[in-house]
Design a protein around this motif. Structure first.
Motif: not given
Length: 404
Positions: A173-174, A217-222, A224-228, A369-374
């Motif tokens: 997504x970057x 877990x609700x984070x798109x991590x923009x 960077x992102x994780x794509x299909x 919260x971001x740490x927990x998702x990661x």
């Protein structure tokens, strides 16, 4: 076996730690506000470019590469404590041009790429002008077993044709992502470790389509992102294959070894910062007439977190030392041990810190919260816990088989 940091590693740890604590962490809230406040949530806030320029000016750039022509020349065991310091902030690896999956992709190109591939892709990647993604996991098969992959990379004359669907392609997504490394099935009749090939794919190649971005877990991590990503009749010259047909599994194993150390040490950095925040909260907040530290078994939880972090660090440094001295095969069991143990440890420590923060721990007011998702995601990424535990058990049982 000496776990004292080398003078060179100690110098980089001190310099990176100083930069993270004085330049990056104080601007995390500003970064998050800029990211969420832009019309295009995938645009990179300008402060990232500012921080990257400062880091590069100070020689804190491409620290993950042991090759002095391109990086700091740090071995795996030397880079490990540097990665830990970077783990204290989710944006730090990008600032130092040490962000996954770019690090793994750079190592693949450095060790296995052709001169043409290195010139076209590695040089701008190490220069920070472009980003990349890695396309291996698939939605329709159990990708924990890499031999299950159904996406294909079929030779057709002097071309290779790619078809299939990948997902959890981190970094795609970057806005600066320019290429992916695609792993596909080339020869289904070959040995299971010689069936696949890795192919360099420019992102603008016809037939490549980003279908959607996946939240964690609700984070798109923009940004960077994780794509299909779908690949439909994607044609490339056969020179786009890295290292030649059938070498995908071999290259992947070499790529994943150092990457697992990097992930684990960054997780230890996350856990350290989470514990630091938890302790500050525990001594500064009062409930029922007592500091939180004196309520509900919190002292024991804090003590156990300290023990767990220190234990994990020593275990990862041992694995890093083995990787440097014995190579990926010699470190196989230890790499699987840390990959199973450290994300779970980090998840537990961060969860404890969230609990001590109450509602604040669930918000963006802290990085927890971001740490927990990661941490939770990394119990699946680069192989789920169960796969690594299976490797550890297999190696352990093999030591006790009866011999004729």
């Amino acid at each position: 076996m000496d776990f004292a940091h080398s003078p060179r590693a100690r110098e980089y740890v001190e310099r990176v730690a100083g930069f993270v604590d004085t330049e990056i962490i104080p601007r995390e809230r500003e970064y998050l506000g800029a990211l969420r406040g832009r019309a295009d949530r995938w645009a990179v806030p300008p402060l990232v470019g500012e921080l990257k320029a400062r880091a590069r000016e100070q020689g804190l750039w491409n620290l993950f590469l042991p090759d002095t022509r391109h990086g700091a020349g740090l071995g795996v065991v030397e880079y490990a404590p540097v990665a830990e310091v970077m783990g204290r902030s989710l944006i730090a690896p990008e600032v130092f041009n040490c962000n996954a999956p770019d690090t793994g992709n750079a190592e693949v190109l450095l060790h296995h790429g052709s001169d043409e591939q290195r010139e076209r892709w590695l040089e701008p990647l190490l220069d920070g002008r472009i980003r990349s993604a890695f396309c291996m996991t698939e939605p329709e098969v159990a990708s924990s077993d890499a031999s299950n992959m159904e996406a294909t990379a079929v030779l057709d004359g002097d071309e290779v044709v790619l078809d299939g669907r990948k997902w959890w392609s981190t970094g795609i997504g970057h806005p600066d992502c320019r290429f992916v490394i695609f792993m596909g099935l080339t020869d289904p009749g070959a040995h299971r470790h010689r069936r696949h090939s890795m192919v360099l794919v420019p992102l603008d190649t016809p037939g490549v389509r980003i279908e959607r971005m996946l939240p964690v877990l609700g984070y798109l991590d923009e940004p960077y992102g994780h794509g299909e990503v779908s690949f439909t009749g994607v044609r490339l010259p056969s020179s786009a294959i890295i290292g030649g047909p059938g070498r995908g599994f071999e290259i992947a194993q070499g790529r994943l070894g150092p990457g697992r150390i990097h992930h684990c040490m960054r997780l230890i950095g996350m856990a350290e910062r989470a514990l630091e925040l938890a302790c500050r909260r525990a001594v500064s907040r009062t409930a029922f007439g007592k500091p939180l530290a004196n309520l509900g078994g919190n002292r024991e939880r804090i003590a156990r977190a300290r023990i767990a972090i220190d234990r994990a660090r020593l275990q990862v440094l041992h694995a890093a030392w083995l990787l440097d001295t014995a190579g990926p095969l010699g470190a196989l069991g230890q790499l699987s041990q840390v990959k199973a143990a450290v994300p779970a440890m980090a998840q537990e420590v961060v969860d404890m810190a969230v609990q001590l923060h109450g509602g604040a721990g669930l918000s963006d007011d802290t990085p927890l919260a971001g740490f927990l998702a990661a941490a939770r995601a990394l119990r699946l990424a680069d192989g789920p816990d169960e796969v690594h535990l299976g490797v550890v058990a297999k190696l352990e049982l093999s030591r006790h088989r009866e011999r004729p």
